[in-house]
Structure formats: C-alpha cells, structure tokens
Design an enzyme around this catalytic site. Structure first.
Site, PDB file in Angstrom:
ATOM      1  N   ASN A 174       0.861  -1.185   0.000  1.00  0.00           N
ATOM      2  CA  ASN A 174       0.000   0.000   0.000  1.00  0.00           C
ATOM      3  C   ASN A 174       0.897   1.234   0.000  1.00  0.00           C
ATOM      4  O   ASN A 174       1.445   1.604   1.032  1.00  0.00           O
ATOM      5  CB  ASN A 174      -0.899  -0.035   1.249  1.00  0.00           C
ATOM      6  CG  ASN A 174      -1.782   1.188   1.354  1.00  0.00           C
ATOM      7  OD1 ASN A 174      -1.883   1.979   0.417  1.00  0.00           O
ATOM      8  ND2 ASN A 174      -2.418   1.358   2.503  1.00  0.00           N
ATOM      9  N   TRP A 175       1.029   1.829  -1.167  1.00  0.00           N
ATOM     10  CA  TRP A 175       1.935   2.979  -1.287  1.00  0.00           C
ATOM     11  C   TRP A 175       1.356   4.234  -0.647  1.00  0.00           C
ATOM     12  O   TRP A 175       2.062   5.228  -0.485  1.00  0.00           O
ATOM     13  CB  TRP A 175       2.220   3.269  -2.768  1.00  0.00           C
ATOM     14  CG  TRP A 175       3.062   2.248  -3.466  1.00  0.00           C
ATOM     15  CD1 TRP A 175       3.456   1.012  -3.010  1.00  0.00           C
ATOM     16  CD2 TRP A 175       3.642   2.370  -4.784  1.00  0.00           C
ATOM     17  NE1 TRP A 175       4.225   0.372  -3.943  1.00  0.00           N
ATOM     18  CE2 TRP A 175       4.354   1.179  -5.042  1.00  0.00           C
ATOM     19  CE3 TRP A 175       3.613   3.357  -5.759  1.00  0.00           C
ATOM     20  CZ2 TRP A 175       5.031   0.959  -6.248  1.00  0.00           C
ATOM     21  CZ3 TRP A 175       4.287   3.147  -6.956  1.00  0.00           C
ATOM     22  CH2 TRP A 175       5.001   1.956  -7.195  1.00  0.00           C
ATOM     23  N   LYS A 176       0.063   4.220  -0.346  1.00  0.00           N
ATOM     24  CA  LYS A 176      -0.610   5.413   0.200  1.00  0.00           C
ATOM     25  C   LYS A 176      -0.354   6.610  -0.724  1.00  0.00           C
ATOM     26  O   LYS A 176      -0.301   6.421  -1.941  1.00  0.00           O
ATOM     27  CB  LYS A 176      -0.157   5.663   1.650  1.00  0.00           C
ATOM     28  CG  LYS A 176      -0.283   4.385   2.494  1.00  0.00           C
ATOM     29  CD  LYS A 176      -0.128   4.601   3.955  1.00  0.00           C
ATOM     30  CE  LYS A 176      -0.238   3.251   4.658  1.00  0.00           C
ATOM     31  NZ  LYS A 176      -0.224   3.350   6.092  1.00  0.00           N
ATOM     32  N   HIS A 185      -9.723   1.239   4.361  1.00  0.00           N
ATOM     33  CA  HIS A 185      -8.464   1.393   5.095  1.00  0.00           C
ATOM     34  C   HIS A 185      -8.693   2.316   6.296  1.00  0.00           C
ATOM     35  O   HIS A 185      -9.471   3.268   6.208  1.00  0.00           O
ATOM     36  CB  HIS A 185      -7.381   1.957   4.178  1.00  0.00           C
ATOM     37  CG  HIS A 185      -6.031   1.912   4.814  1.00  0.00           C
ATOM     38  ND1 HIS A 185      -5.617   2.868   5.714  1.00  0.00           N
ATOM     39  CD2 HIS A 185      -5.032   1.006   4.727  1.00  0.00           C
ATOM     40  CE1 HIS A 185      -4.400   2.545   6.135  1.00  0.00           C
ATOM     41  NE2 HIS A 185      -4.025   1.422   5.556  1.00  0.00           N
ATOM     42  N   GLU A 195      -7.069   4.662   7.481  1.00  0.00           N
ATOM     43  CA  GLU A 195      -6.832   6.093   7.224  1.00  0.00           C
ATOM     44  C   GLU A 195      -8.046   6.732   6.542  1.00  0.00           C
ATOM     45  O   GLU A 195      -8.348   7.891   6.766  1.00  0.00           O
ATOM     46  CB  GLU A 195      -5.550   6.276   6.391  1.00  0.00           C
ATOM     47  CG  GLU A 195      -4.317   6.044   7.256  1.00  0.00           C
ATOM     48  CD  GLU A 195      -3.125   5.468   6.525  1.00  0.00           C
ATOM     49  OE1 GLU A 195      -3.089   5.520   5.280  1.00  0.00           O
ATOM     50  OE2 GLU A 195      -2.233   4.945   7.212  1.00  0.00           O
ATOM     51  N   GLU A 254      -6.016  -5.186  10.163  1.00  0.00           N
ATOM     52  CA  GLU A 254      -5.017  -4.154  10.428  1.00  0.00           C
ATOM     53  C   GLU A 254      -5.338  -3.428  11.731  1.00  0.00           C
ATOM     54  O   GLU A 254      -6.140  -2.471  11.736  1.00  0.00           O
ATOM     55  CB  GLU A 254      -4.995  -3.131   9.289  1.00  0.00           C
ATOM     56  CG  GLU A 254      -4.615  -3.720   7.952  1.00  0.00           C
ATOM     57  CD  GLU A 254      -3.932  -2.679   7.070  1.00  0.00           C
ATOM     58  OE1 GLU A 254      -2.772  -2.915   6.704  1.00  0.00           O
ATOM     59  OE2 GLU A 254      -4.533  -1.640   6.788  1.00  0.00           O
ATOM     60  N   GLY A 292       1.804   2.150  10.723  1.00  0.00           N
ATOM     61  CA  GLY A 292       2.739   3.276  10.595  1.00  0.00           C
ATOM     62  C   GLY A 292       3.384   3.668  11.910  1.00  0.00           C
ATOM     63  O   GLY A 292       4.012   4.716  12.007  1.00  0.00           O
ATOM     64  N   SER A 347       2.820  -2.309  10.270  1.00  0.00           N
ATOM     65  CA  SER A 347       4.270  -2.382  10.523  1.00  0.00           C
ATOM     66  C   SER A 347       4.874  -3.745  10.206  1.00  0.00           C
ATOM     67  O   SER A 347       5.822  -4.172  10.872  1.00  0.00           O
ATOM     68  CB  SER A 347       4.594  -1.953  11.959  1.00  0.00           C
ATOM     69  OG  SER A 347       4.143  -0.628  12.182  1.00  0.00           O
ATOM     70  N   GLY A 384       4.746   1.185   4.823  1.00  0.00           N
ATOM     71  CA  GLY A 384       6.117   1.718   4.778  1.00  0.00           C
ATOM     72  C   GLY A 384       7.115   0.811   4.072  1.00  0.00           C
ATOM     73  O   GLY A 384       7.879   1.260   3.208  1.00  0.00           O
TER      74      GLY A 384
END
Ligand code: PGA
Length: 255
Positions: free
Chosen positions: A13-15, A98, A100, A170, A176, A216, A238
């Site tokens: 997931n590059w976000k 997600h 976020e 998640e 993160g 993570s 990440g």
C-alpha cells in the site's frame, strides 16, 4: 484446514507516495526481485500512478490495485473514481475501508459495504480492511469491533462473491507506528475473523478466504507473522516503498 490451500497475497500500500518517475523506478527494481514469487503480489498505488504502474508491470507477475473506489458507476460525484473506471483500465484489486480512510475521510462500515459490492460487480477483487483502535484493545472489545466491521462489510455478499474477497486485519495502533502486533495477537484476530466468516457462510468459505495481516510488517518480522496458521499474507505500507524490503517479505510469503 491446511493453510497451504490458500495462496498468500502480499499487497504493498503505497498510500500517497511516489510520483510517476519514482513509480517507474520502483517497479523496475521490484520486477526481477519478485519474478519467482509463489504468492500473489499486488501494488496499491495512487490513482495518478495507475496508468504508469499498469504499463510498467506488463508481462510480469505484479498486479495493480487502487486504494479506493466509489460505489456508483458514474454520476455527479466530483473527485470520485468508480470501480468500473478502474476495471476498464486493467486494475485488478482495490483496497477498501483502510483505517486512514475511516479516520480522516469519514469512511463507515456501511460505505465500505457499498464499495465492496460495486467492486465485485465491476470485476475487481476488494481488499477489505478491518481493525480495532488501541482503546478497543485496552477495553477488551477487539473481537466485537472486528466482528461488527466484518459483518457490515460483507452484508449481502454471496458465497460466490466471497471466493474473490480478501480481508485485511489491520490493528489501527500498529499502522505506521512501528508497533507490530505479535504474531500470536495477529493470528488470534485473523482466526476470529475466519470464524465470523464461517458463521456467516460456511466452513468451506471460511477455509478459502485469504486474511492478510497489516501494521508495521517488515522484512524482519514478516517470516514469523506469515508462519501463523490464519495469516495468509500482508498489507504493507512503509516497507513496500523500498524494493529490497518489499521483496524480502514476498520471499518470506513464497516459502
Ligand atoms: P504500515 O502500513 O505497514 O506502514 O504500518 C500498513 C497499512 O496501512 O496498510
């Protein structure tokens, strides 16, 4: 159930990271490193990189995903992208719900369900994210929270649909933050989610559904997490931004 019957899925997931040039470079570096993967490898890139990523990943084992989609086919929804538009481009997967999106953009369990139905209708594979906040874990209500999220997200999805759905557990406190769930914590909740799927559908459906862990996950801890019986891959933030790190996770999932 033999876990080997489920093919692990490792999704990066590059976000909101990587411009087109960086996207080209990262995929170029990644392709030879993961050419022999026996797991599925998915790159979830920003909308602006979809075309580049699709072009760069041609004739490789990389699949390309978007990070969200709208539930209507088209219409007056300024700023939105539909599942059908993504499918038309050659996108195969889409991340939905997600944390976020839930935290910063008002995503609810109900809209995750609408998006999941639209994605499936359009021919995309939804990667549906669920997970508890730290306060839920501290109150000992993790199972209740992921239970509600799972049940609402999957509402009105058929057994046939479930053959294409990927779930991603998640825990929000691990995303993160560098704080990974222990492998047994990750497995415990993935197992709980699988039993919810068994109750909603049947054991065969539950045994077949891919449940990823995310939060993570990195080159150092992937092996242990992926060895757990109910963890069928990972959704990686990440560590997916560096080819070597992401490739190590893919190697761990390919054993
Ligand atoms: P992280 O992100 O690996 O950077 O914790 C995971 C995710 O948000 O999917």
């Amino acid at each position: 159930m033999n876990k080997n019957l489920r093919k692990p899925v490792i999704a990066g997931n590059w976000k909101m990271n990587k411009n087109r040039q960086e996207c080209t470079a990262l995929i170029g570096e990644l392709k030879p490193l993961v050419a022999n993967a026996t797991c599925d490898v998915v790159l979830c890139v920003p909308y602006t990189n979809l075309e580049t990523a699709l072009e760069q990943s041609k004739n490789s084992n990389l699949k390309i995903a978007a990070q969200n989609c709208h539930w209507e086919k088209s219409g007056a929804f300024t700023g939105e992208i539909s599942a059908d538009m993504l499918h038309e481009m050659g996108v195969t997967h889409v991340v939905l719900g997600h944390s976020e999106r839930r935290q910063y953009f008002g995503e609810s369990d109900g809209t995750v369900n609408l998006r999941a139905k639209a994605a499936l209708r359009a021919g995309l594979i939804p990667i549906i994210c669920i997970g508890e906040l730290l306060e839920h874990r501290e109150l000992n209500i993790t199972n209740e929270v992921v239970g509600v999220q799972t049940k609402v997200a999957l509402s009105e999805l058929s057994k046939e649909d479930m053959k294409r759905v990927i779930l991603a557990y998640e825990p929000v406190w691990a995303i993160g933050t560098g704080k990974t769930a222990t492998s047994s914590q990750a497995n415990e909740v993935c197992k709980e989610i699988r039993s919810i799927v068994a109750n909603l559908y049947d054991q065969a459906t539950a045994d077949g559904v891919v449940i990823q862990y995310g939060g993570s996950m990195n080159a150092a801890n992937a092996n242990e997490l992926l060895n757990e019986p109910d963890v069928d891959g990972g959704l990686i933030g990440g560590a997916s931004l560096k080819a070597q790190d992401f490739a190590s996770i893919i190697t761990a999932a390919s054993k």
